[in-house]
Design an enzyme around this catalytic site. Structure first.
Site, PDB file in Angstrom:
ATOM      1  NE  ARG A  40      -6.100  34.034 -50.188  1.00  0.00           N
ATOM      2  CZ  ARG A  40      -6.478  32.822 -50.146  1.00  0.00           C
ATOM      3  NH1 ARG A  40      -6.987  32.179 -49.062  1.00  0.00           N
ATOM      4  NH2 ARG A  40      -5.945  32.166 -51.235  1.00  0.00           N
TER       5      ARG A  40
ATOM      6  CD1 TRP B 200       3.272  36.742 -49.219  1.00  0.00           C
ATOM      7  CD2 TRP B 200       3.907  35.378 -51.229  1.00  0.00           C
ATOM      8  NE1 TRP B 200       4.369  35.969 -49.003  1.00  0.00           N
ATOM      9  CE2 TRP B 200       4.709  35.506 -50.180  1.00  0.00           C
ATOM     10  CE3 TRP B 200       3.990  34.957 -52.510  1.00  0.00           C
ATOM     11  CZ2 TRP B 200       5.892  34.289 -50.415  1.00  0.00           C
ATOM     12  CZ3 TRP B 200       5.138  34.151 -52.681  1.00  0.00           C
ATOM     13  CH2 TRP B 200       6.202  34.013 -51.830  1.00  0.00           C
TER      14      TRP B 200
ATOM     15  CG  ASN C 118      -4.399  33.482 -55.079  1.00  0.00           C
ATOM     16  OD1 ASN C 118      -5.383  32.728 -54.729  1.00  0.00           O
ATOM     17  ND2 ASN C 118      -3.193  33.266 -55.129  1.00  0.00           N
ATOM     18  N   GLY C 119      -2.157  33.614 -58.180  1.00  0.00           N
ATOM     19  CA  GLY C 119      -1.662  32.311 -58.801  1.00  0.00           C
ATOM     20  C   GLY C 119      -0.243  32.893 -59.463  1.00  0.00           C
TER      21      GLY C 119
ATOM     22  CE  LYS D 191      -3.629  30.719 -41.103  1.00  0.00           C
ATOM     23  NZ  LYS D 191      -2.506  30.391 -40.244  1.00  0.00           N
TER      24      LYS D 191
ATOM     25  CG  HIS E   4      24.976  12.147 -33.653  1.00  0.00           C
ATOM     26  ND1 HIS E   4      26.240  11.410 -33.422  1.00  0.00           N
ATOM     27  CD2 HIS E   4      23.920  11.486 -32.857  1.00  0.00           C
ATOM     28  CE1 HIS E   4      25.671  10.213 -32.819  1.00  0.00           C
ATOM     29  NE2 HIS E   4      24.496  10.277 -32.304  1.00  0.00           N
TER      30      HIS E   4
ATOM     31  CB  CYS F 102      -2.929  36.953 -54.220  1.00  0.00           C
ATOM     32  SG  CYS F 102      -1.126  37.523 -54.751  1.00  0.00           S
TER      33      CYS F 102
ATOM     34  CD  GLU G  23       5.537  30.295 -38.965  1.00  0.00           C
ATOM     35  OE1 GLU G  23       4.960  29.742 -40.030  1.00  0.00           O
ATOM     36  OE2 GLU G  23       5.125  29.778 -37.953  1.00  0.00           O
TER      37      GLU G  23
ATOM     38  CE  LYS H  81       3.976  28.698 -35.394  1.00  0.00           C
ATOM     39  NZ  LYS H  81       3.166  27.880 -36.067  1.00  0.00           N
TER      40      LYS H  81
ATOM     41  CD  GLU I 253       4.469  24.303 -35.062  1.00  0.00           C
ATOM     42  OE1 GLU I 253       5.024  23.943 -36.021  1.00  0.00           O
ATOM     43  OE2 GLU I 253       3.556  25.540 -34.977  1.00  0.00           O
TER      44      GLU I 253
END
Ligand code: G6P
Length: 618
Positions: free
Chosen positions: A28, A76, A102-103, A613, A516, A2, A500, A497, A493
């Site tokens: 955001r 968000w 925001n929160g 983000k 394994h 947000c 995402e 990526k 990573e």
């Protein structure tokens, strides 16, 4: 997670600036967007589900034009599905107060029940509407002017548990009032003769001013053109220091690239150089950080390092562990910040908690480092945002000079973190005498000369090679990324990526662990990307390529190990460098392969579904 903006301008129309602010904060969250503005003494709201463009369409009716004060929000979703009605701003019953938030309000259900019992009715499923109605109702008890509203804010928010950065716009008996309050998530404010501005991050402010003030927890700010008044949690008027922001407004543009992610990938030669070049002292084979951070006294007092972070930043932390253990001989542990907080971590004397975070505002990372401090650790950080909460709470910080990262999938911030980690490992190693002057000079020379190698990975020809690899494998059922040693987290990573931005199932695995379990997945439908650099573990990783091939798997070798290329089905070459620096180079083709696969699948690369983000809630 947000984004909120607010502005009170001396003349003109406040709305275009708010829309522009929301456009840079859209990373955001992009479930919905909304704006409230005061027009002829009346509070009006427009809000729409979906991207900001939907709101812009709604604003075309001109109903919000010509106001001087307004607030805006990009969401968000946490409480309530993305919908017009759940979009912010939310209003109280009087119609004179609007709130963006925001929160998370943790006790919202309890407060809502009380308000319902008192006769309030609700339009949305959000926790924010509870806040709006609570503030409005409390204001009615306190009076009708701005001073009463501020008292009401303090009283109402005193009843709230959770995290919030809020902006409140109200039409009071003595005019229009723009207020902001923070408890947890970030909030920056700034004023000029032309206006007073607030934003969740500095990017929203730089079009107006480079002089910004970070609010502290408990602060309540009132903004007017040319005037900022801040009171602290005790209700006393306080002067918060103002800082000059180095970022340029043009940094937040796409610079001609189709996506922020691609622009940011291409910025990496500059970013890596900026992060290291002024800190390298080749004469002494050592590293000098600004303000004497990580000096000998600090480094020699470290007995153990606890790395904390989330997502991509934690992958950088995992690589930092190899570097610090390998070069400086210090014990290093890493943990997901979210897990560290909720186990019973033992923090040994002499521990430094090292937070790695692009934004410096990730709630879990902040929470974990606060806990580490309570348990006796000293706190240091690698962070991209000067002035962020994480930096302010750290005894020593290495700022990465990545500039604003807007693409939700982190790219340049990651390689900048890796660069900073190399510098830190060398600094500690030199200070503790585990690395000689010559060894330090050799590694730092290699780092200072890395730029052409990074650039060579971004030429048209190199990018085309990653595009070809993407085309060949885009239809794979799944992807396995393998790496060993310092390149194992590079594999993690690479897989992250791809998940995402291309929504393809991918797993990163330690190459040696493949047999394994994951080896059972190998068949011609599975693409296996193996990251391998020349060095002591190269041969063992080559064996893993053979094992995959023997089971009919399709292999792509990424790195500088020519012998791996020779046995893999295809390869993406990477220039040779020290094994310690190889993660910086090996990461880049993996970023590009994910980018191109996402492109082939028609994904929204800069705004992947469900992600945000800056994760400022738990
Ligand atoms: C989110 C972002 C990731 C990022 C992580 C940590 O999940 O999508 O790209 O790595 O948060 O963020 P930080 O700002 O602490 O590095």
């Amino acid at each position: 997670m947000c984004g909120i903006v607010g502005a009170y301008v001396a003349s003109g129309d406040v709305v275009p600036g708010l829309v522009q602010g929301l456009s840079v904060l859209e990373y955001r969250g992009y479930d919905s967007a909304g704006i409230a503005a005061v027009i002829d003494g009346e509070l009006r709201v427009r809000k729409r589900r979906g991207r900001l463009s939907n709101l812009e369409e709604a604003l075309e009716d001109g109903g919000l034009s010509g106001g001087l004060a307004g607030i805006g929000h990009t969401r968000w979703a946490t409480h309530g599905v993305p919908s017009d009605v759940n979009s912010h701003p939310h209003q109280g019953a009087s119609g004179r107060v609007a709130v963006v938030h925001n929160g998370i309000i943790e006790n919202y259900a309890l407060l809502k029940r009380e308000l319902l019992e008192g006769g309030e009715s609700f339009l949305s499923e959000t926790d924010t509407e509870v806040l709006a109605r609570l503030i409005d109702q409390t204001w009615a008890e306190e009076g009708t002017d701005q001073a009463a509203l501020m008292r009401a804010m303090r009283r109402a928010l005193g009843r709230v548990s959770g995290y919030y950065a809020i902006a409140v716009l109200a039409t009071t008996d003595d005019g229009t009032c723009l207020l902001a309050m923070r408890q947890g998530p970030p909030l920056v404010v700034g004023t000029t003769e032309d206006g007073g501005f607030l934003s969740s991050d500095v990017l929203g402010l730089v079009p107006h001013t480079r002089q910004v003030v970070y609010l502290e927890d408990g602060d309540l700010a009132q903004l007017e053109p040319g005037r900022l008044t801040v009171t602290d949690a005790a209700g006393d008027v306080v002067e918060r220091p103002s800082r000059e922001v180095e970022w340029d407004p043009s940094d937040s543009g796409r610079g001609g690239y189709p996506h922020y992610m691609l622009k940011e990938i291409h910025e990496q030669p500059d970013v890596i150089e900026r992060t290291c070049i002024d800190r390298i002292d080749l004469a002494s084979g050592d590293v000098r950080f600004e303000g004497g951070a990580f000096d000998d006294a600090f480094c020699n007092s470290i007995e153990r390092i606890q790395i904390l972070g989330c997502g991509t930043a934690l992958h950088a932390g995992q690589i930092a562990r190899y570097l610090i253990e390998g070069l400086a001989g210090l014990p290093v542990e890493f943990d997901f910040a979210s897990e560290f907080r909720y186990r019973s971590p033992r923090v040994a004397p002499g521990t430094v908690a090292l937070a790695i975070t692009q934004s410096g505002e990730t709630a879990d990372t902040l929470g974990a480092t606060r806990l580490a401090r309570e348990l006796g650790a000293r706190v240091a950080s690698i962070c991209n945002v000067a002035g962020s909460s994480q930096v302010r709470e750290s005894e020593a910080t290495i700022l990465t000079h990545a500039g604003p990262e807007i693409g939700v999938a982190s790219t340049k911030a990651f390689t900048a973190q890796l660069t900073a980690a190399v510098l830190l490992a060398v600094r500690i190693a030199r200070s503790r005498g585990t690395m000689s002057e010559d060894e330090g000079r050799a590694l730092l020379t290699e780092l200072s000369e890395l730029r052409p190698k990074v650039e060579s990975l971004l030429t048209q020809e190199s990018v085309a090679r990653t595009r070809d690899a993407a085309r060949t494998h885009a239809g794979a059922r799944g992807f396995l990324f393998l790496g060993r040693g310092v390149n194992f987290p590079v594999a993690l990573e690479g897989a992250l990526k791809l998940k995402e931005i291309a929504y393809v199932h991918a797993e990163g695995y330690a190459a040696g662990e493949m047999k394994h379990g994951p080896i059972a997945l190998i068949d011609p439908g599975m693409a296996v990307l193996v990251v391998n650099a020349e060095g002591p573990v190269a041969e063992k990783t080559r064996s893993n390529i053979e094992q995959v091939k023997a089971r009919g798997g399709v292999t792509v070798s990424v790195g500088s190990d020519g012998a791996s290329h020779a046995i893999a089905d295809s390869y993406v070459p990477v220039p040779r460098t020290s094994e310690w620096l190889s993660p910086i180079l090996n990461t880049i083709p993996l970023q590009l392969i994910s980018y191109h696969i996402a492109e082939i699948h028609g994904c929204d690369i800069d705004k992947p579904r469900n992600l945000a983000k800056s994760v400022t809630v738990e």
